[in-house]
Motif scaffolding. Structure first.
Motif, PDB file in Angstrom:
ATOM      1  N   ALA C 264      -0.905  -6.008   8.311  1.00  0.00           N
ATOM      2  CA  ALA C 264      -2.323  -6.111   8.677  1.00  0.00           C
ATOM      3  C   ALA C 264      -2.639  -5.471  10.021  1.00  0.00           C
ATOM      4  CB  ALA C 264      -2.730  -7.581   8.721  1.00  0.00           C
ATOM      5  N   GLY C 267      -0.623  -0.565  14.177  1.00  0.00           N
ATOM      6  CA  GLY C 267      -1.437   0.345  14.975  1.00  0.00           C
ATOM      7  C   GLY C 267      -2.699  -0.276  15.534  1.00  0.00           C
ATOM      8  N   ASN C 356       4.510   8.329   7.224  1.00  0.00           N
ATOM      9  CA  ASN C 356       3.196   7.829   7.634  1.00  0.00           C
ATOM     10  C   ASN C 356       2.832   8.214   9.055  1.00  0.00           C
ATOM     11  OD1 ASN C 356       1.712   5.941   5.610  1.00  0.00           O
ATOM     12  ND2 ASN C 356       3.896   5.577   5.302  1.00  0.00           N
ATOM     13  N   ASP C 359      -0.636   7.894  12.643  1.00  0.00           N
ATOM     14  CA  ASP C 359      -1.924   7.943  11.958  1.00  0.00           C
ATOM     15  C   ASP C 359      -1.863   7.214  10.616  1.00  0.00           C
ATOM     16  OD1 ASP C 359      -0.056   9.932  11.336  1.00  0.00           O
ATOM     17  OD2 ASP C 359      -1.572  11.309  10.564  1.00  0.00           O
ATOM     18  N   GLY C 360      -0.810   7.465   9.886  1.00  0.00           N
ATOM     19  CA  GLY C 360      -0.694   6.870   8.554  1.00  0.00           C
ATOM     20  C   GLY C 360      -0.529   5.362   8.607  1.00  0.00           C
ATOM     21  N   ARG C 362      -1.661   3.290  10.845  1.00  0.00           N
ATOM     22  CA  ARG C 362      -2.947   2.666  11.145  1.00  0.00           C
ATOM     23  C   ARG C 362      -3.832   2.669   9.891  1.00  0.00           C
ATOM     24  NH1 ARG C 362      -6.865   0.770  15.099  1.00  0.00           N
ATOM     25  NH2 ARG C 362      -8.543   0.249  13.635  1.00  0.00           N
ATOM     26  N   ARG C 363      -3.762   3.741   9.156  1.00  0.00           N
ATOM     27  CA  ARG C 363      -4.532   3.825   7.918  1.00  0.00           C
ATOM     28  C   ARG C 363      -4.087   2.748   6.929  1.00  0.00           C
ATOM     29  NH1 ARG C 363      -7.883   7.789   6.125  1.00  0.00           N
ATOM     30  NH2 ARG C 363      -8.076   7.968   3.843  1.00  0.00           N
ATOM     31  N   VAL C 364      -2.819   2.446   6.942  1.00  0.00           N
ATOM     32  CA  VAL C 364      -2.284   1.373   6.097  1.00  0.00           C
ATOM     33  C   VAL C 364      -2.989   0.058   6.419  1.00  0.00           C
ATOM     34  CG1 VAL C 364      -0.239  -0.105   5.774  1.00  0.00           C
ATOM     35  CG2 VAL C 364      -0.011   2.399   5.646  1.00  0.00           C
ATOM     36  N   ALA C 365      -3.013  -0.261   7.711  1.00  0.00           N
ATOM     37  CA  ALA C 365      -3.654  -1.524   8.115  1.00  0.00           C
ATOM     38  C   ALA C 365      -5.129  -1.514   7.746  1.00  0.00           C
ATOM     39  CB  ALA C 365      -3.474  -1.736   9.613  1.00  0.00           C
ATOM     40  N   ASP C 366      -5.794  -0.427   8.026  1.00  0.00           N
ATOM     41  CA  ASP C 366      -7.220  -0.324   7.717  1.00  0.00           C
ATOM     42  C   ASP C 366      -7.486  -0.628   6.247  1.00  0.00           C
ATOM     43  OD1 ASP C 366      -7.829   0.431  10.301  1.00  0.00           O
ATOM     44  OD2 ASP C 366      -8.024   2.573   9.857  1.00  0.00           O
ATOM     45  N   ALA C 367      -6.783   0.075   5.386  1.00  0.00           N
ATOM     46  CA  ALA C 367      -7.070  -0.052   3.957  1.00  0.00           C
ATOM     47  C   ALA C 367      -6.619  -1.398   3.417  1.00  0.00           C
ATOM     48  CB  ALA C 367      -6.412   1.092   3.188  1.00  0.00           C
ATOM     49  N   VAL C 369      -6.579  -4.242   5.024  1.00  0.00           N
ATOM     50  CA  VAL C 369      -7.532  -5.263   5.468  1.00  0.00           C
ATOM     51  C   VAL C 369      -8.875  -5.073   4.753  1.00  0.00           C
ATOM     52  CG1 VAL C 369      -8.790  -6.136   7.474  1.00  0.00           C
ATOM     53  CG2 VAL C 369      -6.346  -5.587   7.658  1.00  0.00           C
ATOM     54  N   GLU C 443      -2.728  -1.935   0.569  1.00  0.00           N
ATOM     55  CA  GLU C 443      -3.507  -0.722   0.795  1.00  0.00           C
ATOM     56  C   GLU C 443      -3.293   0.341  -0.270  1.00  0.00           C
ATOM     57  OE1 GLU C 443      -0.826  -1.586   2.344  1.00  0.00           O
ATOM     58  OE2 GLU C 443       0.532   0.144   2.496  1.00  0.00           O
ATOM     59  N   THR C 444      -2.248   0.241  -1.055  1.00  0.00           N
ATOM     60  CA  THR C 444      -2.013   1.338  -2.006  1.00  0.00           C
ATOM     61  C   THR C 444      -2.773   1.144  -3.312  1.00  0.00           C
ATOM     62  OG1 THR C 444       0.058   0.334  -2.777  1.00  0.00           O
ATOM     63  CG2 THR C 444       0.217   2.031  -1.068  1.00  0.00           C
TER      64      THR C 444
END
Ligand code: PLP
Ligand code: PLP
Lengths: 455, 511, 511, 455
Positions: C264, C267, C356, C359-360, C362-367, C369, C443-444
């Motif tokens: 969660a 990043g 990842n 950048d990747g 952080r994108r994981v956490a974003d998506a 959440v 996130e996936t």
């Protein structure tokens, strides 16, 4: 020995007893005694699995080419194959199933082929795709046969830019069909079609009108052909237009379909299939809807089951050899299904943006490499026509020598044009292909070794 | 958001819902691909290629995440029967177990990473492999040399017919006919046509073999040759093969051996000893290379000494210094494959031959023939066995009587067998047997599996008879409704042909 | 012949029959194995080992052909849900897509073929990999150093507790209690016990977070530390974390971070910045290494500077000359794994991190959440959401109201969801939520998949309400009977415990 | 970058809008601003898949050990892994599933584990097997914990022949449990148990009776221990007998079960699992039926579904941490299931005859190798006790030097005994393991290089 027969001795005896036989040999009493092999096969005894693997690995060790940085193309390209494609295409249900004769338990393969057909239709701009043929060469032969059957003519104009092996295969099979293969020469790297106006009546080269005109673009020398020009040549002769296209180039090039092709064939190897010393590869065959009843090979169609659920099945089977026998549109039975499934997966992985990027990256690498090579003294482009992933250069030393020398430096330098271009300006050229796998550092090193080799 | 794809919910695990197509899973802007960093300038398309060649819009293929791609194709595999899932008694197809070690062989970097245009000096391992495999195949078939180029059996057939043609042509002898028995596989007549010959069909006699008299009557000097499968497609050994060979050779014809059934005679007898001049093998049958859902295969063609100069080229040959090189035979019919054939399939087959060896290959034939005969004998009380005598590796049963009594056809039996967890036999082939069920258990199925198959087939027949007598009707509901436990039920083949939907894009809107 | 095994008939493809055990497929004398030719003398057992050690009969394991072995395990895989088959919203487990490239990494010969006792000089690549991964994990968590030895999260926890113990002991400070919140995962209290501490549980407040007052009340100098999951198992960020840290540190305690929910905050924020002293990570959750049906995992533990000397040894460290070697930290708690941890799992995780990048991740956490919050909001009209405020990567719904109204419990919802093609959420955890349904989409999963999941859950609730109102009864037949489309129906867990059958050999005869 | 997040920008916005949020950052407003990471993680940007694979391949290239002919053992063995095991254990349903919490969709893993448990029961001679633990070391720790709980005692007698890393791990975890690990020394390569008669009252070494006696056979030095002697020592002290056994050796050796073990643990790596620099491996844990309620980790049992169909499920779950929490028999949650499935497949591939042959082949290779080494001047056996796959020798030069020199010749010569044997006669010995992979030619070459290295 790694044996795969499960029967224990006891079971063999039980089964023989059920048949009233006293020995395994008695199973073969129908074979005339004179024909029976006395001492068994003249082969070594079976080996354990580990020895087999060792032996094949040692054979593999004898292939120095496997270790070289690859600039060879000529119809087989060293593209990256992503892990996902490898893993999915290796699923044993895809690998160990038979032709989907029983659709109720073959929806996996059938749907994958339906998706393959759709994807191929999209990249070629055609309405129909079959479920694969053996390779690029056999796809050309089938296209020629289709055109001959459709037009009732038996002459095929084949651009000399078509892969020389494919041209050879066309000639080999023409011995059976009686078709006449007429080669149309290249000028400045692209096909110099006979003038439509003057030749339309007689059909131009050879005598009698051709059934089809076959052009490859990018052609064997890497040059982009004008499909509209080929279309005009075909129209002039009342022939079908057969185009051999490259699925990777389709990422940025106009489709043969929108430029008037009747049949688009090709070699599908660049779509996720390893170099593998030339096979198994993937013959691509797509055509316009009006030709579907002459389509060679299998075709998957969508339908429903008894409860209306969506389902897939091989269809229009009346074209095929098992039903039509001597009147079939082709004799093909086993094709290259697993490769078609692989290509569908690979196109899925690439996606719209990835296919475009792949084509661009090949083009960029090739441009970078071409510029580096032609900067070398005595190295010149073989033809002025535009190219994408591959190009031919004239070298101060024979191409084969260059290949030999660069192998010592760790490079497979390319493919010597040679056979199929005898007596043309391209005969002694070196064909160089650059895929998205090649880095700037590799190309720089290659060019500098190249320079030393030809110095 | 509901429109467009990307749904990774599976069809219920092992359930019967359809799997959406890749195109339904697609969503603009999604992507799996990534590309190696190269450091090469990022020229635009129009800096690479003149505008006239360039497409305006990118080709719209499909846009899915790697996650959805993987789930999609994995789910498809759950809707697919295969050898690895169960027995596959599909007559004429020799669906034996495909050893896993051969998968590893085909993945060896030293084999898989070799460019086919690499000079011979850089691919000696491959040439060595091809030469060794050729020698092994010649030892197995009793022939002098072979081409490994043909990509499948049918390609082998056509190659063989072109060899026949070249051989006669070299003798200035233009012949027009090729004889095939009425039990022949469809590829045989189709290949004959493509070879430029007319088909002459000879009937089978009441033993299920070539009618020798009819054959003799058909033979004359216009006959280029004969194509035979031995054991034939009824699974019966052509006992008159020596006389047949004599007769055909007598008119100057050649004998072609369709090797689809070679499995039956490995180490027992050889086509060469029977008098055949040209032999194709289906490595994807006899030598256990996996069928891949319909291919790739490999169909090498071996020939007798006198035909060697006509073989396709180039061929790998060993020169004096032990080095291997490519060579065109002096009177070669020419190339028949883009490269050297389905090379990685050839490597698998060679691994299989090495693993089995002379002892193992004979054991293959023994067990294959034993399994088939056991099954034939066992089923003879519940099905017709039109030619009920010792068979080789397969045999043909018939549902003719069953159909007459119960309305249950061969097709129904096949579909009902799917419910029992077995793949169906080959049905309605060969054409000379009514309601044919062609059964080939192969040697890798255990006696217990063969027995379970027999029980399932017996159950199907018994249940049909029971239903017919109970209802006094002639239709057995059970078999006619089958299969009901498979991913989809009986598929409407007629509709597929009538309303052709060959691609997702050809689908009527809104369905 | 029917007795004994070897039957390769499959359970009907995608059907519901059971798959026989390996033991039922076994038949004396059958065999898959073959062994490499070595040329070594074939001494008998009693020429190798004194008789007293030798068994008389060979150990009877199982005897199957390779063909049957392959078919058996392949068929088993068709009876198994997995990430590659569909979405797996199993809260707390982070069942994201496992990139296929990581499988290839784990199979690289240069990594897979290295003996773990090879001297450092011969395994520099591995040491380099471990050192780089350690640095990346420290960057992600904000810690100073890490041990990669723990094989899973629970092993990491115990390692962390032993570090806590060693730290206090070094200060001559014997403390006896460790605090955990009532929402903690079961491994936390179990590890506390094994670490030699008593568990003190603190309640959650009505926000679903640690009750700060109750915590303050529980704190004294007997408290060695606190174990927290943040976001916690309700998927909520512990907003008071800074005060909690201050309070715990105030009494000389340490803060342990259970990294199960690290996904969660990748990043976004780091445990180190929050004040944690010890952090474990579950690489098999956050860093996408596959769960393998229950393992292997990897549970590295990262620590703050002051705890570095206590880390387990040996650790890979870079010496002055750039060479890498193994080194025991000066006050090491000792070794906690047979070797260096689940090394190939570590390699996969490192590949994932490289792919990842900053950048990747952080994108994981974003998506992750975003997906969770979208689903929470969407489901709030059909299920109770006990703590209905912005969550992190997961949230806990409750079927309490649904149960009251319809009799359909969280368990029924879970089983019914299996029929819809989704894996079930985690149920009845955390313990503080009645009829808990803990949902973590990850996130996936695409927005469409998350929506399909929402629809399925809504359908289940609606159908239960409809059935309850229609029948006027409180039991929904549909959900209570679920699942009906899976390989087996609802399993009798009580019987399994009551009549324990832990092996094939323990089975009552004749069943 | 190879990203695995599928969301398009448009979708992100749609979803945020549904939540009434304006940006992704707003998802994290609950995180106190002071804690928010300003500049992002201090890591490089993500790499494309091909670069990742390249990078890891380069790291692999730094491991010279991967290329050496392996004579190292010490608990990790270089056995052949057949293609079938690799292919089946790699099936993605096994690889990518979670713990079988939902048995209705997890019958594949559950049944494979049930078969694993059965096979482990058979080779160890025990009634119960769990579904795996982390590794050999953790299995020892769990066995000690079980014994302590069962007996209410807290001392464990551990033979010094037990793998030194396992002894270290026992000590590490004993810091938490408060158990006392008492090492029992070796004499002539095997454990010299205290005399049962004299020590039975007090419990022998240390003070107070031990909960358990732990012996490994073959032990770390490769020597076969007497399990009956260990049983006598345990009986003398009223302790449980814990035996660490080798699954390969079980092909020809008597089972610990028939010799009186209460718990049999071990390292399952030799059962189809690659060396992998030490993990993931497989902790084996089997015990007598009377101990099942203290069993650590998961246990699969057979049951039925609602329609009476055979089914499998994890059972006796009340022992486990998620239910019993601080009173659980162990804290293990994630275990090594995939490795257990691999071992079941591998035992299935080996079969009864193959497991025996494997043990024999290791023993034969080791004998052949031992004879070749001790024929070298100055090389002597470290102990007179019988051995099977592995043995220790005393060398004229320090063992580490020998390993270093032989690496130059292409061999991983073995493992220097060293730590854990300080002050014993074995400290400076070299441990040599020979698996069925080693050929006579390799051993001959190894022995001759060895001779040169120590000359
Ligand atoms: C008797 C017979 N001949 C020829 C063939 C054609 O072989 P292929 O499918 O490899 O082209 C088959 C294939 O089923 C066959 O059974
Ligand atoms: C919150 C939490 N803590 C700890 C663990 C234990 O981790 P592992 O299963 O890797 O031992 C889990 C696993 O599910 C968990 O969810």
């Amino acid at each position: 020995m790694a044996g795969y027969v499960p029967h224990t001795d006891e079971e063999l005896e039980e089964m023989l007893a059920f048949l009233g036989l006293g020995s395994l040999d008695e199973l073969f009493t129908v074979v005339p005694p004179a024909l029976r092999l006395a001492g068994g096969l003249d082969l070594d005894e079976g080996l354990p699995e580990a020895d087999v693997l060792d032996r094949l690995q040692r054979l593999g060790g004898g292939n120095r080419a496997a270790e070289l940085v690859c600039f060879a193309g000529a119809g087989a390209y060293d593209h990256d194959v992503p892990a996902a494609t490898r893993a999915l295409a290796g699923r044993s249900e895809f690998v160990t199933s038979y032709t989907p004769y029983q659709p109720e338990v073959s929806q996996g393969v059938l749907q994958a082929l339906f998706e393959f057909q759709t994807l191929l239709g999209r990249i070629s701009g055609m309405e129909i795709s079959n479920a694969s043929l053996y390779d690029g060469a056999s796809a050309c032969v089938e296209a020629a046969n289709l055109a001959a059957a459709q037009t009732g003519r038996d002459r095929i104009w084949v651009s000399q830019g078509v892969h020389p092996h494919w041209r050879q295969v066309l000639r080999t099979f023409a011995a059976g069909t009686g078709h006449e293969i007429v080669e149309i020469p290249l000028v400045d790297g692209v096909t110099a079609w006979p003038d439509a106006g003057t030749d339309s009546g007689s059909g131009g080269p050879g005598s009698g009108a051709p059934a089809a005109v076959l052009v490859q673009s990018p052609n064997f020398l890497g040059c982009l052909e004008s499909v509209p020009a080929a279309r005009r040549a075909a129209d002039g002769a009342g022939a079908l237009l057969l185009v051999a296209a490259d699925p990777v180039a389709s990422g940025i090039l106009r489709t043969p379909g929108e430029q008037g092709a009747d049949v688009v064939v090709g070699e599908g190897q660049p779509l996720g299939i390893s170099l593998g010393f030339g096979g198994p590869y993937l013959g691509l065959f797509t055509c316009r809807a009006n030709l579907v009843r002459r389509l060679p090979g299998r075709l998957v169609g969508e339908t429903v089951d008894g409860e209306g659920r969506r389902a897939y099945v091989t269809t229009l089977r009346a074209r095929e050899q098992d039903i039509r026998r001597e009147k079939a549109s082709s004799n093909v039975c086993t094709n290259q299904t697993l490769m078609a499934v692989t290509a569908a997966i690979q196109l899925g992985w690439l996606g719209t943006g990835g296919l475009r990027e792949l084509a661009l990256r090949c083009g960029r690498g090739a441009r970078y490499c071409r510029e580096a090579l032609v900067a070398i003294d005595g190295v010149t482009p073989a033809a002025p026509a535009p190219t994408l992933r591959e190009f031919a250069v004239r070298t101060p030393l024979p191409a084969a020598t260059v290949v030999g020398r660069l192998a010592e430096e760790g490079f497979l330098a390319g493919v010597a044009v040679g056979p199929g271009f005898e007596g043309t300006p391209y005969e002694d050229c070196l064909l160089v292909a650059v895929t998205e796998r090649r880095t700037r550092a590799e190309i720089d090193a290659y060019a500098s070794s190249f320079e030393k080799a030809v110095r | 958001m509901t429109t467009g794809g990307g749904r990774a919910s599976s069809a219920p695990l092992l359930g019967r819902d359809h799997e959406p197509t890749l195109f339904e899973l697609s969503r603009a802007g999604r992507r799996s691909a990534s590309f190696r960093s190269t450091g090469i300038p990022e020229w635009e398309a129009d800096e690479l290629v003149p505008e006239e060649h360039l497409r305006v819009e990118p080709v719209d293929t499909v846009e899915v995440s790697e996650r959805d791609l993987v789930a999609h194709f994995t789910r498809l595999t759950h809707r697919q029967y295969s050898v690895d899932v169960g027995a596959y008694p599909l007559g004429s197809c020799t669906m034996k177990y495909n050893p896993k070690v051969c998968d590893e062989v085909a993945a060896l970097p030293g084999l898989a990473r070799v460019h086919p245009a690499a000079p011979a000096a850089l691919s000696q391992g491959w040439l060595e492999l091809l030469v060794e495999l050729e020698a092994a195949l010649c030892a197995i078939t009793g022939m002098a040399a072979a081409t490994l180029q043909p990509a499948a059996g049918a390609a082998g057939e056509l190659t063989g017919l072109l060899l026949m043609r070249a051989w006669h042509a070299a003798a200035g002898d233009e012949r027009r006919r090729v004889i095939i028995p009425d039990s022949a596989h469809g590829t045989n007549p189709a290949s004959v046509t493509l070879g430029g010959y007319d088909v002459t069909t000879v009937p089978s006699d009441d033993r299920g073999c070539v009618d020798l008299e009819a054959l003799r009557a058909a033979l004359d000097t216009d006959v280029a040759g004969i194509m035979l499968t031995n054991p034939n497609t009824l699974g019966l050994f052509e006992e008159d093969i020596v006389e047949i060979a004599r007769a055909v050779h007598g008119v100057g014809g050649l004998l072609y051996y369709d090797g689809a059934n070679l499995n039956a005679i490995l180490g027992v007898t050889r086509p060469g000893d029977m008098g055949f001049d040209i032999v194709h093998m289906n490595l994807h049958k006899t030598f256990a290379t996996p069928h891949g859902g319909g291919g790739p295969g490999a169909g090498p063609v071996a020939v007798a000494e006198r035909l060697v100069p006509f073989l396709p080229g180039p061929r790998p040959v060993r020169s004096g210094d032990g080095q291997l090189d490519w060579e065109d035979p002096p009177r070669s019919i020419g190339r028949i494959h883009s490269w050297h054939g389905n090379a990685l399939v050839l490597a698998r087959a060679y691994a299989y031959i090495l693993a089995n060896g002379s002892d193992g290959l004979r054991r293959v034939a023994d067990a294959a023939v034993l399994n088939a005969n056991w099954l034939r004998r066992r089923l003879s009380s519940s099905y017709d066995i039109p030619f009920d005598r010792p068979s080789m590796h397969e045999f043909v049963a018939s549902a003719a009587t069953l159909k007459r009594r119960t309305g249950v056809r061969a097709l129904d039996v096949a579909k009902r067998l799917l419910e029992e967890g077995f793949h169906a036999p080959t049905v309605y082939f060969p054409l000379i047997v009514e309601e044919a069920l062609m059964l080939e258990p192969t040697e890798t199925e255990s006696p217990q599996t063969v027995e379970a198959l027999a029980e399932a087939l017996e159950r199907i027949a018994a249940e049909a008879l029971e239903a017919a007598s109970a209802e006094g009707s002639s239709a057995s509901p059970t078999a006619a409704l089958a299969p009901r436990t498979t991913p989809v039920g009986r598929v409407d083949e007629a509709r597929a042909a009538r309303q052709l939907v060959p691609t997702w894009d050809a689908r009527p809107q809104g369905e």
